[in-house]
Every structure is written in structure tokens, then in C-alpha cells.
Design a protein around this motif. Structure first.
Motif, PDB file in Angstrom:
ATOM      1  N   GLY A 133       0.765  -1.124   0.013  1.00 29.81           N
ATOM      2  CA  GLY A 133       0.064  -0.079   0.102  1.00 29.81           C
ATOM      3  C   GLY A 133       1.001   0.968   0.062  1.00 29.81           C
ATOM      4  O   GLY A 133       2.088   1.151  -0.230  1.00 29.81           O
ATOM      5  N   ASP A 134       0.093   2.331   0.264  1.00 30.11           N
ATOM      6  CA  ASP A 134       0.849   3.779   0.387  1.00 30.11           C
ATOM      7  C   ASP A 134       1.978   3.922   1.026  1.00 30.11           C
ATOM      8  O   ASP A 134       1.991   3.022   2.262  1.00 30.11           O
ATOM      9  N   CYS A 135       3.078   4.779   0.512  1.00 26.41           N
ATOM     10  CA  CYS A 135       4.119   4.766   1.689  1.00 26.41           C
ATOM     11  C   CYS A 135       3.609   5.568   2.827  1.00 26.41           C
ATOM     12  O   CYS A 135       3.845   5.365   4.197  1.00 26.41           O
ATOM     13  N   ALA A 136       2.712   6.623   2.487  1.00 26.03           N
ATOM     14  CA  ALA A 136       1.803   7.528   3.593  1.00 26.03           C
ATOM     15  C   ALA A 136       0.727   7.673   3.057  1.00 26.03           C
ATOM     16  O   ALA A 136       0.712   8.199   2.119  1.00 26.03           O
ATOM     17  N   GLU A 137      -0.456   7.418   3.656  1.00 26.49           N
ATOM     18  CA  GLU A 137      -1.720   7.922   3.307  1.00 26.49           C
ATOM     19  C   GLU A 137      -1.732   9.412   3.482  1.00 26.49           C
ATOM     20  O   GLU A 137      -1.193   9.980   4.299  1.00 26.49           O
ATOM     21  N   SER A 138      -2.757  10.059   2.564  1.00 29.33           N
ATOM     22  CA  SER A 138      -2.854  11.320   2.542  1.00 29.33           C
ATOM     23  C   SER A 138      -4.229  11.780   2.795  1.00 29.33           C
ATOM     24  O   SER A 138      -5.160  11.155   2.009  1.00 29.33           O
ATOM     25  N   PHE A 139      -4.888  12.902   3.195  1.00 33.84           N
ATOM     26  CA  PHE A 139      -5.919  13.560   3.423  1.00 33.84           C
ATOM     27  C   PHE A 139      -6.369  13.860   1.998  1.00 33.84           C
ATOM     28  O   PHE A 139      -7.879  13.794   1.195  1.00 33.84           O
ATOM     29  N   LYS A 140      -5.484  14.399   1.032  1.00 27.38           N
ATOM     30  CA  LYS A 140      -5.740  15.032  -0.197  1.00 27.38           C
ATOM     31  C   LYS A 140      -6.151  13.963  -1.028  1.00 27.38           C
ATOM     32  O   LYS A 140      -7.159  14.304  -2.124  1.00 27.38           O
ATOM     33  N   GLU A 141      -5.826  13.120  -1.078  1.00 27.10           N
ATOM     34  CA  GLU A 141      -5.846  11.779  -2.095  1.00 27.10           C
ATOM     35  C   GLU A 141      -6.827  10.760  -1.636  1.00 27.10           C
ATOM     36  O   GLU A 141      -6.923   9.750  -2.233  1.00 27.10           O
ATOM     37  N   PHE A 142      -7.367  11.006  -0.595  1.00 24.01           N
ATOM     38  CA  PHE A 142      -8.400  10.079  -0.062  1.00 24.01           C
ATOM     39  C   PHE A 142      -9.899  10.089  -0.920  1.00 24.01           C
ATOM     40  O   PHE A 142     -10.419  11.114  -0.907  1.00 24.01           O
ATOM     41  N   ASN A 143     -10.035   8.946  -1.648  1.00 18.16           N
ATOM     42  CA  ASN A 143     -11.444   8.926  -2.428  1.00 18.16           C
ATOM     43  C   ASN A 143     -11.414   7.481  -2.813  1.00 18.16           C
ATOM     44  O   ASN A 143     -10.571   6.417  -2.577  1.00 18.16           O
ATOM     45  N   ALA A 144     -12.733   7.027  -3.172  1.00 18.87           N
ATOM     46  CA  ALA A 144     -13.195   5.728  -3.303  1.00 18.87           C
ATOM     47  C   ALA A 144     -12.032   4.911  -4.313  1.00 18.87           C
ATOM     48  O   ALA A 144     -11.686   3.965  -4.292  1.00 18.87           O
ATOM     49  N   ASN A 145     -12.124   5.670  -5.605  1.00 21.29           N
ATOM     50  CA  ASN A 145     -11.323   5.408  -6.532  1.00 21.29           C
ATOM     51  C   ASN A 145      -9.772   4.772  -6.254  1.00 21.29           C
ATOM     52  O   ASN A 145      -9.391   3.765  -6.755  1.00 21.29           O
ATOM     53  N   ARG A 199       5.553  15.264   9.003  1.00 25.69           N
ATOM     54  CA  ARG A 199       5.463  13.799   9.686  1.00 25.69           C
ATOM     55  C   ARG A 199       4.309  13.114   9.471  1.00 25.69           C
ATOM     56  O   ARG A 199       4.028  11.996  10.031  1.00 25.69           O
ATOM     57  N   GLY A 200       3.639  13.548   8.448  1.00 28.10           N
ATOM     58  CA  GLY A 200       2.391  12.589   8.121  1.00 28.10           C
ATOM     59  C   GLY A 200       1.307  13.350   8.198  1.00 28.10           C
ATOM     60  O   GLY A 200       1.150  14.371   9.002  1.00 28.10           O
ATOM     61  N   ASP A 201       0.247  13.289   7.506  1.00 23.82           N
ATOM     62  CA  ASP A 201      -0.934  13.994   7.583  1.00 23.82           C
ATOM     63  C   ASP A 201      -1.975  13.830   8.927  1.00 23.82           C
ATOM     64  O   ASP A 201      -2.599  14.758   9.200  1.00 23.82           O
ATOM     65  N   ASN A 202      -1.387  13.055   9.652  1.00 22.68           N
ATOM     66  CA  ASN A 202      -2.026  12.683  10.956  1.00 22.68           C
ATOM     67  C   ASN A 202      -1.305  13.666  11.936  1.00 22.68           C
ATOM     68  O   ASN A 202      -1.714  13.725  13.294  1.00 22.68           O
ATOM     69  N   VAL A 203      -0.208  14.247  11.526  1.00 19.49           N
ATOM     70  CA  VAL A 203       0.481  15.278  12.554  1.00 19.49           C
ATOM     71  C   VAL A 203       0.291  16.515  12.093  1.00 19.49           C
ATOM     72  O   VAL A 203       0.179  17.468  12.835  1.00 19.49           O
ATOM     73  N   ASN A 204       0.826  16.818  10.796  1.00 22.56           N
ATOM     74  CA  ASN A 204       0.906  18.154  10.326  1.00 22.56           C
ATOM     75  C   ASN A 204       0.934  17.911   8.892  1.00 22.56           C
ATOM     76  O   ASN A 204       0.588  17.137   8.039  1.00 22.56           O
ATOM     77  N   HIS A 489       3.535  11.616  -1.186  1.00 24.61           N
ATOM     78  CA  HIS A 489       3.689  12.368  -0.289  1.00 24.61           C
ATOM     79  C   HIS A 489       5.215  12.053   0.582  1.00 24.61           C
ATOM     80  O   HIS A 489       5.529  12.984   1.419  1.00 24.61           O
ATOM     81  N   CYS A 490       5.792  11.167   0.386  1.00 25.12           N
ATOM     82  CA  CYS A 490       6.752  10.581   1.024  1.00 25.12           C
ATOM     83  C   CYS A 490       8.010  10.080  -0.081  1.00 25.12           C
ATOM     84  O   CYS A 490       8.755  10.514  -0.779  1.00 25.12           O
ATOM     85  N   ASP A 491       7.651   8.529  -0.154  1.00 22.23           N
ATOM     86  CA  ASP A 491       8.621   7.858  -0.565  1.00 22.23           C
ATOM     87  C   ASP A 491       8.105   7.269  -2.091  1.00 22.23           C
ATOM     88  O   ASP A 491       6.982   7.004  -1.985  1.00 22.23           O
ATOM     89  N   PRO A 492       9.047   6.955  -2.993  1.00 20.83           N
ATOM     90  CA  PRO A 492       8.378   6.406  -4.313  1.00 20.83           C
ATOM     91  C   PRO A 492       7.828   5.258  -4.294  1.00 20.83           C
ATOM     92  O   PRO A 492       8.276   4.092  -3.531  1.00 20.83           O
ATOM     93  N   ARG A 493       6.650   5.033  -4.901  1.00 20.50           N
ATOM     94  CA  ARG A 493       5.813   3.650  -4.826  1.00 20.50           C
ATOM     95  C   ARG A 493       6.025   3.123  -6.206  1.00 20.50           C
ATOM     96  O   ARG A 493       6.022   3.779  -7.191  1.00 20.50           O
ATOM     97  N   LEU A 494       5.713   1.678  -6.275  1.00 20.11           N
ATOM     98  CA  LEU A 494       5.734   0.781  -7.486  1.00 20.11           C
ATOM     99  C   LEU A 494       4.189   1.236  -8.132  1.00 20.11           C
ATOM    100  O   LEU A 494       3.348   1.412  -7.225  1.00 20.11           O
TER     101      LEU A 494
END
Length: 524
Positions: A133-145, A199-204, A489-494
Motif C-alpha cells: 500500500g501507500d508509503c503514507a496515506e494522505s487526506f488530499k488523495e482520499f477517495n473511493a477510486n 511527519r504525515g497528515d495525521n500530525v501536520n 507524499h513521502c517515498d516513491p511507490r511501484l
């Protein structure tokens, strides 16, 4: 099997019984102790709202981690805690933690026990973990798709791995809670301006300004709500027909349809489809739940301890504490100190645990850490997630395997081929070469074949989106392509195509291992 959304929504829950008539209280000063509510019916999915993992094995309750009598959900506060943010208003933090403490659990104890049972099978070489899954989930990219696409590529990878390995694939998402990220430096400086690191969307926030970078405890409430909503959708996908094996030919993502990996997957899917048709024609039922649903669990790094403590509950069936923010949690390279706060917290919860291990890990220290976290040596409790690059893997991993074996400890060995292969591109963006990722996976299998141990799974930072963050692969993402679709938002993903390509590579190794382990049949 449908699942009503209110079973995990952030409201009062009938699943939680209270030891008193009042809600649990978190003091204004969050460094003091808090009360924890027990969970009732949280471990019996047959009697509560439908969950992802229905199969309960009584053996799960026979041998369980027994925390020290002195352990409490807040005992980590007596230890040195690294990687925690400094909140400017302590009273606001206390209020937020009290609110989260009144919310229902996101996951249930019985689900975590089922995952532990499956991981025990992987430790014995009878199953394989696919964690991604994601390196770090974000509030901005949160959607069902986005949630659907990541779930779908995990389903595809699971089919590919199951076909090659002829064994169950344990699907665990870095989803529904993977927000917080450790930082090598607590501050970031640009043009002479020094601000707290992101430090991630749940912090700042990630924007480089004082307001965004100031830790905000209210973000934990938003993270809880997003995690609950994400898991609610994942449950619906897993049990509502979307994951039915009969849909195997329909899971292809549009942008992989005409690729080499898409063609390979489509060919495999047609073979599965033909097998299902044969079963139906022979009178074998394809309507069994195992063909209609899939088990799916969630995981994240145990980093933001105040949040994790607020979601820790006592299970009324077993009397054990579970961190109900996820089914599985892991401790990272930067927070795995034997006498540190994160290890202190994790040793007292009964969830299955992961330990991230780099080439810096001393074999004796690893043994001590495992013994602290799993004193009863319960299979499935500990997953060792190695991340060290291909060459270091060949040199360092054998010594770790031998030390754990000499100590008589049972663990599940998993490869994280992502974190040891991060480089900086000429354009300044972080990336990971697919060839290096593939080389580390191959080294992982080679070492386990050499040592006679079991390669138990892979741990990947990946997405179902068509991003250009890792270079290489069959579709040949180049350095010049990185900026065209670089969203992390953090590290590169496949991306999906690279993930599927890696799944075929792993599937081939599982197939060769399976064939090699089969006894030779005598011929005439």
C-alpha cells in the motif's frame, strides 16, 4: 455479505461495554495514565457485524502473549520516546485523545487473532504474505477510486502468487491508518527558514509554512475517520462480491490492459476462469464463501503512540489488550530500541507485530527484541521485515536467520525490497530502480534456499495508480518520466504495472520452490 457502514463509524458503539457508567477519561495532561475500556464481542465475528476474517480457530486463545503485570497501555511514557511530535497546546491534545478514546475500535480482536493464525502458516512455509500500500496515506488523495485501485492490484497480485505458489496468500494492506512517517531530522530548512519536518497528515501538513508544519492534534480525529471509512469500503469490496474469484478476468486496470504484464495476467485469469468452469461442470460448487469473498487485513507503523494508546482496548474474552487501530502493527528501524517507548508499548498488545530490520541490525539484538515482544514464542506473533539492499541481503541475512534459529524462535521472514533501494534522481526527486527491487527479492529467496528457511512474504510500497515514481520495469519509466506523474507524499511507490511484474517474478520463484520440494514420483 453486506456490511452496514455504522459498524465502524466514529460514534458510540454497542460493542463496547464500560467498566463504569462514564466514558473513559484522558486527563488534560496526556502524560498521565488513562483508563481503557474492555471490548465485548470484539473477537467473535459470527456474533457481531460481518468482518473480513470469519474463520476463528480456538487454538488462538490457548497460547497468547502475556504482558508483564506492570504493563499498562500508558507505560510507554516511562521510556524514552523518539519520533513523536511536540504539540504546542497540551490541553488540546488531551481533549483530542479523550475524544478518540470514546470512539469505537476500527478493527476487532478476533480479526487480529485470525491474521496471527495465517502468519503462523507463513512462518512454516505453508502460506505467503502480500503486504502493500501507500508509503503514507494522505487526506488530499482520499477517495473511493484510489482505495479500489490499490485493493484491485493487490487482488491481482494475490491471484498471480497463489497460482505460482499453490498456497494461500495473506493479503494485508498498508492502508486505513498508515499516515505517520519517521524523519531523520526533526526540522527542515529552506532558504534560511527552519520549520518542523513533515511527519504525515495525521500530525501536520506538507506545505512549507509555519501553520501547516505546526503539529495539530485535530488531525488525529480526521485520520481516525478516514481510516474507518477506508476500512468500511475495503470490507465491502472484500465481502460484497467484488473480490469473487469469478471476477478474476475483470480486475485488470485500464492502463495495464495493453501492457506485457496485463497480457500475462489476462492469460492467467482465463486459465483460472476455465478451471472454475470445469469445477461447475463437474458439479463442484463455486458458490462457497471462499470463492465469493477474500480475507483482507490492515497494518501500519506504530509511531504516534498517543493515538495508538487511545485506541487500545481490553478484550473481554481473553483479557488481553489490543491496539484496535489496525490488525497488525510494526516497529520501524528508528524506534526499535530495546528500552524504548515503542517497544514498551508493543510488548503489551496482543496484535501480530512486525519488526523492520536493516543491515545495521545485530543478530543478538534481534534475538533479544523478539524475546521481549514474544516471550512465549507464539508462531505468527512476530514478522521480521528485512530491508537492506540485494548485496547486504546476501551478506547480513544469513547471520540473522542463524541467530534466530539457534535461539529456537519462530518468526515469519518477509522482504521489504523498497527502503534499501532509494536513490536521488538527477532532477532531485527520490526514486527506486525496479532492477534493484527485483535483485533484492531474488537475494531474499536465494538466501532462504541456502539456509533452508522459509521466505514468508513481501512488503511493498505500491499503488494502483498509474504513477511514475520508480524507474524501470517492463514499461520503462525513465528519469525524464518521473515528474510526469509523481504524486507520493513521502517515498516513491511501484505503480500497478510494476507491482504486477514483480508479482510474476515472485510467483516464478514460489513455483520453482514448490516443484523442488515435491517428492519425485517413481516411474515405470
Amino acid at each position: 455479505m453486506a456490511l452496514s457502514s455504522n459498524s465502524i463509524s466514529p460514534t458510540k458503539s454497542s460493542f463496547l461495554s464500560r467498566t463504569t457508567s462514564t466514558s473513559p477519561t484522558f486527563p488534560t495532561n496526556p502524560l498521565k495514565s488513562v483508563s481503557v475500556r474492555p471490548i465485548t464481542a470484539a473477537d467473535s465475528s459470527a456474533k457481531t457485524a460481518p468482518v473480513l476474517s470469519e474463520k476463528q480457530q480456538p487454538s488462538s486463545l490457548l497460547v497468547t502473549p502475556v504482558p508483564s503485570k506492570k504493563w499498562a497501555p500508558d507505560s510507554w511514557k516511562s521510556k524514552k520516546a523518539l519520533q513523536l511530535p511536540e504539540y504546542p497546546v497540551e490541553a488540546e491534545l488531551g481533549s483530542v485523545l479523550e475524544t478518540i478514546g470514546s470512539f469505537p475500535p476500527i478493527v476487532f480482536a478476533g480479526e487480529a487473532r485470525s491474521l496471527e493464525d495465517r502468519l503462523a502458516e507463513a512462518a512454516m512455509g505453508r502460506a505467503f504474505l502480500l503486504q502493500g500500500g501507500d508509503c503514507a496515506e494522505s487526506f488530499k488523495e482520499f477517495n473511493a477510486n484510489n482505495i479500489r485501485d490499490t485493493f484491485r492490484i493487490l487482488l491481482q497480485m494475490g491471484v498471480v502468487l497463489m497460482f505460482g505458489g499453490q498456497m494461500p496468500i495473506i493479503k494485508v494492506g498498508r492502508m486505513a491508518g498508515q499516515f505517520a512517517k519517521p524523519r531523520s531530522d526533526p526540522f527542515e530548512e529552506k532558504n534560511g527558514v527552519k520549520l518542523p519536518s513533515y511527519r504525515g497528515d495525521n500530525v501536520n501538513g506538507d506545505a512549507f509554512d509555519e501553520k501547516s508544519r505546526t503539529p495539530d492534534p485535530q488531525r488525529m480525529i480526521r485520520a481516525y475517520c478516514q481510516s474507518a471509512a477506508t476500512l468500511n469500503l475495503l470490507r465491502a469490496f472484500a465481502t460484497g462480491g467484488y473480490a469473487a474469484m469469478q471476477r478474476v478476468t475483470q480486475w485488470n486496470l485500464d492502463f495495464t490492459e495493453h501492457s506485457e504484464q496485463g497480457d500475462r495476467y489476462r492469460e492467467l485469469a482465463h486459465r483460472v476462469d476455465e478451471a472454475l468452469g470445469f469445477m461447475a461442470a463437474a458439479g463442484l460448487t463455486v458458490d462457497h464463501p471462499v470463492m465469493k469473498t477474500t480475507e483482507f487485513w490492515t497494518s501500519h507503523e506504530c509511531l504516534l503512540l498517543p493515538y495508538e494508546q487511545a485506541l487500545t482496548r481490553e478484550d473481554s474474552t481473553s483479557g488481553l489488550f489490543y491496539d484496535c487501530s489496525a490488525h497488525m502493527l510494526w516497529v520501524g528501524e528508528r524506534t526499535r530500541q530495546l528500552d524504548g517507548a515503542h517497544v514498551e508499548f508493543l510488548k503489551g498488545i496482543a496484535n501480530p507485530l512486525g519488526i523492520k530490520v536493516s543491515d545495521k541490525m545485530d543478530p543478538n539484538e534481534l534475538v533479544k527484541l523478539i524475546e521481549i515482544l514474544n516471550p512465549q514464542n507464539k508462531p505468527g506473533r512476530i514478522t521480521i521485515i528485512t530491508r537492506m539492499g540485494a548485496e547486504n541481503m546476501r551478506v547480513k541475512l544469513p547471520h540473522l536467520i542463524r541467530a534466530v534459529r539457534r535461539a529456537g524462535l519462530v518468526v515469519t521472514w518477509v522482504s521489504d525490497p523498497m527502503h534499501g533501494n532509494t536513490i536521488k534522481a538527477p532532477c532531485g526527486l527520490k526514486t527506486r530502480p525496479f532492477d534493484a527491487i527485483r535483485a533484492e527479492v531474488r537475494a531474499f529467496f536465494d538466501v532462504h534456499e541456502q539456509e533452508g528457511s522459509h521466505p514468508g512474504g513481501v512488503h511493498l510500497e505500491m499503488t494502483g495508480q498509474n504513477v511514475t515514481e520508480c524507474i524501470g520495469g517492463a514499461q520503462t519509466v525513465t528519469f525524464d518520466d518521473l515528474s510526469s506523474c509523481y504524486h507520493t507524499h513521502c517515498d516513491p511507490r511501484l505503480n500497478a504495472s510494476q507491482s504486477l511484474e514483480l508479482a510474476f517474478i515472485i510467483s516464478d520463484r514460489l513455483r520453482k520452490r514448490r516443484i523442488k520440494s515435491q517428492p519425485l514420483s517413481s516411474g515405470l
